[in-house]
Design a protein around this motif. Structure first.
Motif, PDB file in Angstrom:
ATOM      1  N   ASN A  80       0.788  -1.228   0.000  1.00  0.00           N
ATOM      2  CA  ASN A  80       0.000   0.000   0.000  1.00  0.00           C
ATOM      3  C   ASN A  80       0.828   1.291   0.000  1.00  0.00           C
ATOM      4  O   ASN A  80       0.710   2.128  -0.901  1.00  0.00           O
ATOM      5  CB  ASN A  80      -0.928  -0.022   1.213  1.00  0.00           C
ATOM      6  CG  ASN A  80      -1.834   1.177   1.296  1.00  0.00           C
ATOM      7  OD1 ASN A  80      -2.703   1.359   0.467  1.00  0.00           O
ATOM      8  ND2 ASN A  80      -1.631   1.996   2.313  1.00  0.00           N
ATOM      9  N   ASP A  81       1.669   1.480   1.012  1.00  0.00           N
ATOM     10  CA  ASP A  81       2.407   2.733   1.133  1.00  0.00           C
ATOM     11  C   ASP A  81       3.398   2.924  -0.009  1.00  0.00           C
ATOM     12  O   ASP A  81       3.569   4.029  -0.530  1.00  0.00           O
ATOM     13  CB  ASP A  81       3.145   2.788   2.470  1.00  0.00           C
ATOM     14  CG  ASP A  81       2.193   2.925   3.652  1.00  0.00           C
ATOM     15  OD1 ASP A  81       1.010   3.239   3.418  1.00  0.00           O
ATOM     16  OD2 ASP A  81       2.627   2.714   4.796  1.00  0.00           O
ATOM     17  N   ALA A  82       4.058   1.823  -0.406  1.00  0.00           N
ATOM     18  CA  ALA A  82       5.024   1.903  -1.501  1.00  0.00           C
ATOM     19  C   ALA A  82       4.332   2.274  -2.806  1.00  0.00           C
ATOM     20  O   ALA A  82       4.860   3.056  -3.603  1.00  0.00           O
ATOM     21  CB  ALA A  82       5.762   0.579  -1.659  1.00  0.00           C
ATOM     22  N   TYR A  83       3.152   1.723  -3.013  1.00  0.00           N
ATOM     23  CA  TYR A  83       2.425   2.005  -4.253  1.00  0.00           C
ATOM     24  C   TYR A  83       2.115   3.494  -4.385  1.00  0.00           C
ATOM     25  O   TYR A  83       2.323   4.103  -5.445  1.00  0.00           O
ATOM     26  CB  TYR A  83       1.124   1.203  -4.304  1.00  0.00           C
ATOM     27  CG  TYR A  83       0.286   1.518  -5.527  1.00  0.00           C
ATOM     28  CD1 TYR A  83       0.640   1.033  -6.781  1.00  0.00           C
ATOM     29  CD2 TYR A  83      -0.847   2.336  -5.435  1.00  0.00           C
ATOM     30  CE1 TYR A  83      -0.113   1.336  -7.909  1.00  0.00           C
ATOM     31  CE2 TYR A  83      -1.603   2.644  -6.546  1.00  0.00           C
ATOM     32  CZ  TYR A  83      -1.228   2.146  -7.783  1.00  0.00           C
ATOM     33  OH  TYR A  83      -1.973   2.467  -8.899  1.00  0.00           O
ATOM     34  N   LYS A  84       1.624   4.073  -3.313  1.00  0.00           N
ATOM     35  CA  LYS A  84       1.223   5.481  -3.378  1.00  0.00           C
ATOM     36  C   LYS A  84       2.393   6.389  -3.753  1.00  0.00           C
ATOM     37  O   LYS A  84       2.232   7.339  -4.522  1.00  0.00           O
ATOM     38  CB  LYS A  84       0.635   5.903  -2.029  1.00  0.00           C
ATOM     39  CG  LYS A  84      -0.696   5.251  -1.719  1.00  0.00           C
ATOM     40  CD  LYS A  84      -1.112   5.531  -0.292  1.00  0.00           C
ATOM     41  CE  LYS A  84      -2.405   4.811   0.045  1.00  0.00           C
ATOM     42  NZ  LYS A  84      -2.764   4.958   1.454  1.00  0.00           N
ATOM     43  N   GLN A  85       3.567   6.087  -3.225  1.00  0.00           N
ATOM     44  CA  GLN A  85       4.732   6.901  -3.526  1.00  0.00           C
ATOM     45  C   GLN A  85       5.247   6.631  -4.936  1.00  0.00           C
ATOM     46  O   GLN A  85       5.548   7.556  -5.692  1.00  0.00           O
ATOM     47  CB  GLN A  85       5.844   6.627  -2.508  1.00  0.00           C
ATOM     48  CG  GLN A  85       7.081   7.479  -2.722  1.00  0.00           C
ATOM     49  CD  GLN A  85       6.786   8.966  -2.653  1.00  0.00           C
ATOM     50  OE1 GLN A  85       6.069   9.417  -1.764  1.00  0.00           O
ATOM     51  NE2 GLN A  85       7.317   9.745  -3.600  1.00  0.00           N
ATOM     52  N   LYS A  86       5.323   5.369  -5.302  1.00  0.00           N
ATOM     53  CA  LYS A  86       5.905   5.016  -6.590  1.00  0.00           C
ATOM     54  C   LYS A  86       5.013   5.416  -7.758  1.00  0.00           C
ATOM     55  O   LYS A  86       5.512   5.853  -8.802  1.00  0.00           O
ATOM     56  CB  LYS A  86       6.213   3.513  -6.623  1.00  0.00           C
ATOM     57  CG  LYS A  86       7.377   3.130  -5.722  1.00  0.00           C
ATOM     58  CD  LYS A  86       7.675   1.636  -5.785  1.00  0.00           C
ATOM     59  CE  LYS A  86       8.830   1.272  -4.861  1.00  0.00           C
ATOM     60  NZ  LYS A  86      10.123   1.850  -5.305  1.00  0.00           N
ATOM     61  N   ILE A  87       3.702   5.291  -7.609  1.00  0.00           N
ATOM     62  CA  ILE A  87       2.821   5.659  -8.718  1.00  0.00           C
ATOM     63  C   ILE A  87       2.861   7.161  -8.938  1.00  0.00           C
ATOM     64  O   ILE A  87       2.880   7.640 -10.079  1.00  0.00           O
ATOM     65  CB  ILE A  87       1.369   5.169  -8.467  1.00  0.00           C
ATOM     66  CG1 ILE A  87       0.539   5.286  -9.747  1.00  0.00           C
ATOM     67  CG2 ILE A  87       0.695   5.902  -7.337  1.00  0.00           C
ATOM     68  CD1 ILE A  87       0.918   4.328 -10.834  1.00  0.00           C
ATOM     69  N   LYS A  88       2.927   7.919  -7.852  1.00  0.00           N
ATOM     70  CA  LYS A  88       2.996   9.381  -7.960  1.00  0.00           C
ATOM     71  C   LYS A  88       4.286   9.809  -8.661  1.00  0.00           C
ATOM     72  O   LYS A  88       4.275  10.655  -9.567  1.00  0.00           O
ATOM     73  CB  LYS A  88       2.904  10.003  -6.567  1.00  0.00           C
ATOM     74  CG  LYS A  88       2.971  11.521  -6.554  1.00  0.00           C
ATOM     75  CD  LYS A  88       2.871  12.044  -5.126  1.00  0.00           C
ATOM     76  CE  LYS A  88       2.975  13.553  -5.076  1.00  0.00           C
ATOM     77  NZ  LYS A  88       2.899  14.064  -3.673  1.00  0.00           N
ATOM     78  N   THR A  89       5.392   9.196  -8.244  1.00  0.00           N
ATOM     79  CA  THR A  89       6.686   9.535  -8.833  1.00  0.00           C
ATOM     80  C   THR A  89       6.751   9.139 -10.298  1.00  0.00           C
ATOM     81  O   THR A  89       7.214   9.911 -11.148  1.00  0.00           O
ATOM     82  CB  THR A  89       7.820   8.840  -8.057  1.00  0.00           C
ATOM     83  OG1 THR A  89       7.766   9.258  -6.681  1.00  0.00           O
ATOM     84  CG2 THR A  89       9.173   9.202  -8.632  1.00  0.00           C
ATOM     85  N   ALA A  90       6.299   7.940 -10.610  1.00  0.00           N
ATOM     86  CA  ALA A  90       6.369   7.439 -11.979  1.00  0.00           C
ATOM     87  C   ALA A  90       5.508   8.262 -12.928  1.00  0.00           C
ATOM     88  O   ALA A  90       5.947   8.617 -14.034  1.00  0.00           O
ATOM     89  CB  ALA A  90       5.945   5.974 -12.023  1.00  0.00           C
ATOM     90  N   ILE A  91       4.308   8.587 -12.511  1.00  0.00           N
ATOM     91  CA  ILE A  91       3.427   9.374 -13.369  1.00  0.00           C
ATOM     92  C   ILE A  91       3.996  10.769 -13.579  1.00  0.00           C
ATOM     93  O   ILE A  91       3.983  11.315 -14.684  1.00  0.00           O
ATOM     94  CB  ILE A  91       2.007   9.436 -12.773  1.00  0.00           C
ATOM     95  CG1 ILE A  91       1.350   8.051 -12.857  1.00  0.00           C
ATOM     96  CG2 ILE A  91       1.151  10.463 -13.510  1.00  0.00           C
ATOM     97  CD1 ILE A  91       0.000   7.977 -12.187  1.00  0.00           C
ATOM     98  N   GLY A  92       4.526  11.357 -12.512  1.00  0.00           N
ATOM     99  CA  GLY A  92       5.123  12.686 -12.627  1.00  0.00           C
ATOM    100  C   GLY A  92       6.304  12.718 -13.568  1.00  0.00           C
ATOM    101  O   GLY A  92       6.569  13.738 -14.220  1.00  0.00           O
ATOM    102  N   ALA A  93       7.023  11.590 -13.670  1.00  0.00           N
ATOM    103  CA  ALA A  93       8.192  11.515 -14.555  1.00  0.00           C
ATOM    104  C   ALA A  93       7.832  11.019 -15.947  1.00  0.00           C
ATOM    105  O   ALA A  93       8.720  10.835 -16.790  1.00  0.00           O
ATOM    106  CB  ALA A  93       9.231  10.581 -13.934  1.00  0.00           C
ATOM    107  N   GLY A  94       6.545  10.827 -16.196  1.00  0.00           N
ATOM    108  CA  GLY A  94       6.106  10.325 -17.497  1.00  0.00           C
ATOM    109  C   GLY A  94       6.453   8.873 -17.728  1.00  0.00           C
ATOM    110  O   GLY A  94       6.538   8.417 -18.873  1.00  0.00           O
ATOM    111  N   GLN A  95       6.645   8.103 -16.639  1.00  0.00           N
ATOM    112  CA  GLN A  95       7.032   6.697 -16.742  1.00  0.00           C
ATOM    113  C   GLN A  95       6.037   5.783 -16.034  1.00  0.00           C
ATOM    114  O   GLN A  95       6.377   4.688 -15.599  1.00  0.00           O
ATOM    115  CB  GLN A  95       8.436   6.506 -16.141  1.00  0.00           C
ATOM    116  CG  GLN A  95       9.509   7.304 -16.866  1.00  0.00           C
ATOM    117  CD  GLN A  95      10.872   7.194 -16.194  1.00  0.00           C
ATOM    118  OE1 GLN A  95      10.989   6.732 -15.058  1.00  0.00           O
ATOM    119  NE2 GLN A  95      11.908   7.602 -16.910  1.00  0.00           N
TER     120      GLN A  95
END
Length: 443
Positions: A80-95
């Motif tokens: 749960n917690d890892a997903y929220k951080q990683k999805i935000k970062t990945a989308i922001g980086a266009g990845q």
């Protein structure tokens, strides 16, 4: 995890199905639990790991891949917690992945504002069979500015008023049919040395449930809709002040268990007060049934637990059939994905998601799928009476509103939860609460 700061965002990511998986998943993670791929992996999918969801999600992807060998989907699952951080970062980086799993509402609105997800309004118009099989109320949290940006998937979790039938019988009381009747029950239970209402108030979002449903019953769903839309001073609606005043009146009447502000939701102490007969009522998400079933001995099995929708308020404008809670989970398509990947995602959404096998999987896990007609499969469950109730109230709801801290941005949600805690501790007045909340509209 610090229980005092547990938010509904975190709790919803950790709660499991109704029957048999009521315990919370572990907090935190350093990364994905598993990544699968096969063939060209044209489309990617990210979601949450762990039971009951991951096996059901993976099975759907496997079914799709087995029948579409040249256009496979690769899946990555995170805690749960890892997903929220990683999805935000990945989308922001266009990845980010092709398919973005989420909770809709405020998070989805952020993606829409940044042009990161596809407008699916036209796709649903071209695929009416897909849209028409889903509960209408589930589309609210998928919609931003009257356009649909996500497909509602998986299960529904409305907020219900649970009550202990044995305690009610002990004092000769009937379940409340209105807010006035609920308030009248408070002195009766207190006189019998039974807490009228259990509440895990330290977790804050549990307090919020009282505000959400009271406001809906007093002013109708349109009051919070104006807040979600970012309308200036939307919290200044008279219905809001009425709602806040009524809640503080309930607190001052000793409606909640003594020391509620030190009880946490993740400890399930609030649940225990109900099934041990120390409290008569509890407002909670539908997942509470599974917790009480798992931890309450024979309380549920023997018929001690009862449930109902939140009662209407005298003179209120709200529709008593409205529901609040978790109207579904949501799957969006990245606007940055290739056309080929988008096509694969849309084919997956129209052919495999929410098919009969997936519906059966969610029911077996103790969930109620957001699919019309899925009630026909609920009769085989030992919890059929309860699950059919969830199905009925969810499928018939004209409005199934998302909980406020899910619908609002993280910034506004944190201010909301802080102000709710202060309101319940009688540290601020209703007007101070309104003024503070007006200050974070749109932020």
């Amino acid at each position: 995890m610090n229980a005092k700061n547990l938010s509904r965002r975190e709790f919803l990511g950790m709660t499991a199905g109704v029957a048999g998986t009521a315990a919370l998943a572990a907090c935190g993670s350093s990364g994905p639990s598993r990544q699968t791929s096969g063939g060209p992996g044209v489309a990617s999918y990210w979601s949450l790991s762990g039971p009951p969801g991951e096996p059901i999600r993976q099975a759907a992807i496997d079914r799709f891949n087995s029948t579409n060998p040249t256009t496979k989907i690769s899946a990555t699952f995170f805690q749960n917690d890892a997903y929220k951080q990683k999805i935000k970062t990945a989308i922001g980086a266009g990845q980010g992945p092709t398919m973005i799993w989420g909770w809709g509402g405020g998070g989805l609105k952020t993606y829409v504002s940044a042009d990161q997800v596809e407008d699916l309004t036209g796709w649903f118009a071209d695929n009416p069979a897909v849209k028409n099989k889903i509960f209408p109320g589930s589309f609210g949290a998928a919609t931003v500015n009257d356009k649909i940006y996500a497909m509602p998937v998986e299960t529904v979790q409305p907020i219900l008023l649970f009550y202990n039938k044995r305690v009610f019988d002990k004092v000769g009381a009937q379940p409340p049919r209105s807010w006035g009747e609920l308030m009248a029950l408070v002195p009766r239970f207190n006189a019998a040395n039974i807490a009228p209402i259990s509440l895990g108030g330290q977790s804050r979002w549990t307090n919020m449930m009282w505000l959400e449903l009271l406001l809906d019953r007093i002013g109708g769903s349109q009051v919070f809709d104006r807040v979600f839309a970012g309308e200036k001073n939307a919290w200044s609606d008279p219905a809001v002040l009425d709602m806040l005043t009524k809640v503080q009146q309930l607190i001052q009447a000793n409606g909640f268990v003594k020391g509620f502000s030190s009880i946490t939701a993740d400890s399930n102490a609030d649940q225990a007060l109900l099934y041990t007969g120390k409290a008569a009522m509890m407002l909670h998400g539908s997942w509470s049934y599974g917790i009480q079933q798992a931890q309450g001995g024979d309380f549920v099995k023997s018929g001690g637990l009862a449930w109902m929708s939140f009662p209407p308020v005298e003179g209120g404008k709200g529709d008593p059939s409205d529901q609040v809670g978790n109207p579904g989970q949501y799957l969006s398509i990245s606007s940055k994905a290739t056309d080929a990947a988008k096509d694969v995602a849309k084919k997956f959404m129209s052919t495999t998601l929410l098919d009969n096998q997936e519906v059966a999987g969610w029911i077996k896990s103790g969930g109620v799928p957001i699919i019309k007609g899925s009630d026909a499969q609920l009769g085989t469950s030992p919890d059929a009476q309860y699950l059919k109730f969830i199905y009925d109230v969810s499928s018939k709801a004209k409005v199934f509103a998302q909980s406020w801290d899910q619908a609002l941005s993280p910034t506004a949600a944190e201010t909301l939860l802080d102000n709710i805690a202060k309101l319940f501790q009688l540290q601020i007045t209703p007007q101070q609460w309104v003024d503070s909340m007006n200050g974070v509209i749109g932020k």
